[in-house]
Design a protein around this motif. Structure first.
Motif, mmCIF file in Angstrom:
data_model
loop_
_atom_site.group_PDB
_atom_site.id
_atom_site.type_symbol
_atom_site.label_atom_id
_atom_site.label_comp_id
_atom_site.label_asym_id
_atom_site.label_seq_id
_atom_site.Cartn_x
_atom_site.Cartn_y
_atom_site.Cartn_z
ATOM 1 N N LEU A 195 5.218 -2.897 -10.909
ATOM 2 C CA LEU A 195 5.024 -3.556 -9.620
ATOM 3 C C LEU A 195 4.310 -2.618 -8.641
ATOM 4 O O LEU A 195 3.394 -3.037 -7.918
ATOM 5 N N ALA A 196 4.709 -1.354 -8.639
ATOM 6 C CA ALA A 196 4.071 -0.374 -7.754
ATOM 7 C C ALA A 196 2.591 -0.202 -8.102
ATOM 8 O O ALA A 196 1.733 -0.127 -7.211
ATOM 9 N N ILE A 197 2.295 -0.165 -9.393
ATOM 10 C CA ILE A 197 0.900 -0.017 -9.841
ATOM 11 C C ILE A 197 0.069 -1.216 -9.400
ATOM 12 O O ILE A 197 -1.020 -1.074 -8.839
ATOM 13 N N MET A 198 0.614 -2.421 -9.644
ATOM 14 C CA MET A 198 -0.133 -3.641 -9.312
ATOM 15 C C MET A 198 -0.385 -3.765 -7.816
ATOM 16 O O MET A 198 -1.491 -4.098 -7.389
ATOM 17 N N VAL A 199 0.647 -3.498 -7.021
ATOM 18 C CA VAL A 199 0.498 -3.624 -5.565
ATOM 19 C C VAL A 199 -0.496 -2.587 -5.037
ATOM 20 O O VAL A 199 -1.346 -2.893 -4.189
ATOM 21 N N THR A 200 -0.405 -1.372 -5.548
ATOM 22 C CA THR A 200 -1.338 -0.322 -5.123
ATOM 23 C C THR A 200 -2.770 -0.704 -5.444
ATOM 24 O O THR A 200 -3.680 -0.563 -4.600
ATOM 25 N N LEU A 201 -2.992 -1.203 -6.656
ATOM 26 C CA LEU A 201 -4.334 -1.629 -7.052
ATOM 27 C C LEU A 201 -4.807 -2.814 -6.223
ATOM 28 O O LEU A 201 -5.999 -2.922 -5.902
ATOM 29 N N ILE A 203 -3.948 -3.369 -3.100
ATOM 30 C CA ILE A 203 -4.297 -2.816 -1.789
ATOM 31 C C ILE A 203 -5.702 -2.215 -1.822
ATOM 32 O O ILE A 203 -6.490 -2.381 -0.876
ATOM 33 N N TRP A 204 -6.021 -1.554 -2.926
ATOM 34 C CA TRP A 204 -7.344 -0.953 -3.087
ATOM 35 C C TRP A 204 -8.372 -1.956 -3.591
ATOM 36 O O TRP A 204 -9.523 -1.583 -3.845
ATOM 37 N N LYS A 205 -7.950 -3.241 -3.745
ATOM 38 C CA LYS A 205 -8.834 -4.328 -4.178
ATOM 39 C C LYS A 205 -9.533 -4.035 -5.507
ATOM 40 O O LYS A 205 -10.738 -4.268 -5.677
ATOM 41 N N VAL A 206 -8.758 -3.513 -6.452
ATOM 42 C CA VAL A 206 -9.271 -3.232 -7.795
ATOM 43 C C VAL A 206 -9.229 -4.505 -8.628
ATOM 44 O O VAL A 206 -8.185 -5.161 -8.721
ATOM 45 N N LYS A 207 -10.357 -4.866 -9.214
ATOM 46 C CA LYS A 207 -10.417 -6.064 -10.052
ATOM 47 C C LYS A 207 -9.514 -5.894 -11.277
ATOM 48 O O LYS A 207 -9.483 -4.832 -11.900
#
Length: 448
Positions: A195-201, A203-207
C-alpha cells in the motif's frame, strides 16, 4: 529486411483502425496503459479461478470442470464487453450469487445442480429480454443520481473492506464482529508495504503504480518463502463434465420461479451499481449522467450469464475489481480484452493462478476503494430526504456484502421518505415499484 518492413507496415496498418475504433485519442489512452490496466484488473480478480470452483464443488460438480468453466466464462464475458461495448469492465462468475447457488438452492433446497444451472440460464434469457425491450434502461434512469453517487462510495468502501480483510488488517471477532488484525504477521506487513509503495507511486504520478506494487510484493513474498498455494485443476478437456448439462425443463417448474427471480434481481442491481461506479470512476459518463452504449453493455452482461450457464457455472456478472484497472489508467475496451485473454491463459495454466498472494492484491483494492469516495460530494447531505437514503445505500453495501442490498434499502428509504413528505411525483412510479419489489424480496429472504 524487406520482410521485416512489410510486417511492421502491416502491424501499423492494423493498429490504427483499432485505435480509432476504441477511441484512444478521445479517451487519452494508449496501448501500454490499456495493457497494464488489463493485467492489473486480472490480478485483482484472479482469485475467482480458485474460489468459485471451491464453492460450486460442494454441489457435486467436478472441481476441474468448474475451474475450466470459470476461466472460459470470464474470458468470454470480458472479451465480449471489450469488443462490443468498448468499456474497461471485466466479467466473471459473481461472488454471492455462487454462494446462493450452492448453499441455498442446491444444499438447503436439495435442487440438483443441473436444474440450478437451468435457472441461471433462464435468468440470463429474461435479462436479454429486459434489455431488448428497454426495461433495464428504464430502471437505470428511474434511480436518482444521488443514490448512484452513494453506490459508487459504497462500492469503494466494499472493495476497500475486502482488501483490508485479504490483507489481514481486519479480522473477525465473535464479540465485536470485526477487529484489528495482527500487523506483525508477515503477510499483513507485506500488504502495508504494498500500500505504501502504491500510494507513493501515485503521488509521484508513476504509470502502472498499482501493477508495480502488486509485482513487488509478490516478488518479496516469494523470496521470503511466504507463498503457499494449491495448484488448481483445470484444462479445457475437463469441461465435458458440466458443459451443456443444465436442466432447463426442470428449472421451468413453478416451484423454481422464485429462484430464477432472485438470480435475476440480484444480478440486475449488482450490475447496475457496478456499471455506474466504474463508468463514474473512469469519467466515461455523459454530462447528463447517462452512459453511452448502455444497450451494448447490458446485452454483453446478459449474454455472458447465458454462456456461463451453458459451460457450467453460476451467474456471470460485472466485477467491481474493474475499478483497479480504471485506476491504473484503463479507459477503453482493450483493458477488458486483455483481462479476458489472461483468463484464457489461466484456463491452460490454472495450476499457477495462485502464485500472486492476497497480500499483493489487497493493497490495490484498498487504494482503489479510497479513490472511489470522491463521489461523496455529489450527495446533498444537508437534505434528509436525500441524505438518509444515500447513507443507507453507502453503509449497507459493505456491511451486508451486497451492492443490491445497499441499493435496495436506499430506494426503499427514498420512496418512504418522499411519500411521507408529500413530495412523491407520478413520473417516478417505476422507482416506487422497484422499492416495493425490494421490500418484498427482503421480507421473503427474512421468512426463508
Amino acid at each position: 529486411m524487406r520482410s521485416g518492413r512489410v510486417v511492421v507496415c502491416w502491424a501499423v496498418y492494423m493498429i490504427k483502425p483499432l485505435e480509432r475504433y476504441f477511441e484512444f485519442s478521445r479517451l487519452g489512452t494508449n496501448w501500454r496503459t490499456e495493457v497494464l490496466a488489463g493485467v492489473t484488473t486480472f490480478l485483482t480478480m484472479a482469485y475467482i479461478v480458485v474460489v468459485n470452483p471451491s464453492i460450486l464443488e460442494k454441489t457435486g460438480m467436478a472441481l476441474s470442470a468448474v475451474t475450466a468453466a470459470t476461466c472460459l466464462s470470464a474470458a468470454f464475458g470480458s472479451i465480449l464487453m471489450g469488443i462490443v461495448a468498448r468499456y474497461p469492465i471485466a466479467l466473471a462468475p459473481g461472488m454471492g450469487l455462487n454462494a446462493y447457488f450452492t448453499y441455498t438452492v442446491c444444499l438447503r433446497m436439495h435442487i440438483p445442480w443441473p436444474t440450478a444451472l437451468g435457472a441461471v440460464f433462464l435468468s440470463g434469457i429474461v435479462f436479454l429480454l429486459l434489455t431488448l425491450f428497454g426495461i433495464r434502461q428504464l430502471i437505470l434512469k428511474a434511480i436518482p443520481q444521488e443514490l448512484y453517487a452513494a453506490v459508487a462510495c459504497g462500492i469503494g468502501l466494499f472493495i476497500a473492506f475486502i482488501g483490508l480483510t485479504k490483507a489481514g488488517l481486519v479480522v473477525g471477532d465473535p464479540a465485536t464482529l470485526v477487529r484489528l488484525g495482527n500487523i506483525k504477521d508477515p503477510m499483513t506487513a507485506l500488504a502495508l508495504l504494498g500500500l505504501a509503495i502504491m500510494v507513493t507511486l501515485e503521488i509521484w504520478k508513476v504509470k502502472g503504480s498499482i501493477l508495480i506494487g502488486i509485482l513487488t510484493v509478490t516478488a518479496v513474498a516469494w523470496a521470503m518463502g511466504l507463498v503457499h498455494w494449491t495448484p488448481a485443476a483445470g484444462g479445457l478437456q475437463s469441461l465435458t463434465a458440466t458443459a451443456f448439462k443444465l436442466d432447463i425443463p426442470g428449472a421451468l417448474h413453478v416451484g423454481l420461479v422464485e429462484i430464477v427471480f432472485i438470480f435475476l434481481f440480484v444480478d440486475l442491481f449488482d450490475n447496475l451499481g457496478t456499471l455506474v461506479a466504474v463508468t463514474k470512476r473512469a469519467g466515461l459518463q455523459a454530462q447528463d449522467h447517462s452512459i453511452p452504449r448502455l444497450n451494448r453493455i447490458l446485452f454483453t452482461d446478459a449474454t455472458a450469464t447465458v454462456f456461463g450457464s451453458l459451460t457450467g457455472t453460476s451467474t456471470v456478472t460485472s466485477y467491481v475489481e474493474s475499478t483497479a484497472g480504471v485506476a491504473a489508467g484503463g479507459r477503453s475496451g482493450i483493458t477488458a480484452i486483455v483481462t479476458g485473454l489472461l483468463f484464457l491463459v489461466a484456463l491452460v495454466a490454472a495450476p499457477f493462478v495462485g502464485i500472486v498472494p492476497g497480500a499483493a492484491t489487497a493493497p490495490a483494492l484498498i487504494l482503489v476503494g479510497s479513490m472511489m469516495l470522491v463521489t461523496v460530494t455529489e450527495v446533498r447531505w444537508t437534505d434528509p430526504l436525500v441524505a438518509i437514503p444515500a447513507f443507507l445505500t453507502l453503509i449497507l453495501i459493505p456491511l451486508t456484502y451486497s451492492i443490491a442490498n445497499g441499493l435496495g434499502f436506499g430506494m426503499i428509504a427514498w420512496a418512504v421518505l418522499h411519500l411521507a413528505a408529500g413530495k412523491a411525483r407520478p413520473k417516478d412510479w417505476l422507482l416506487y415499484l422497484l422499492a416495493l419489489l425490494f421490500l418484498i424480496r427482503f421480507i421473503y429472504l427474512s421468512a426463508s
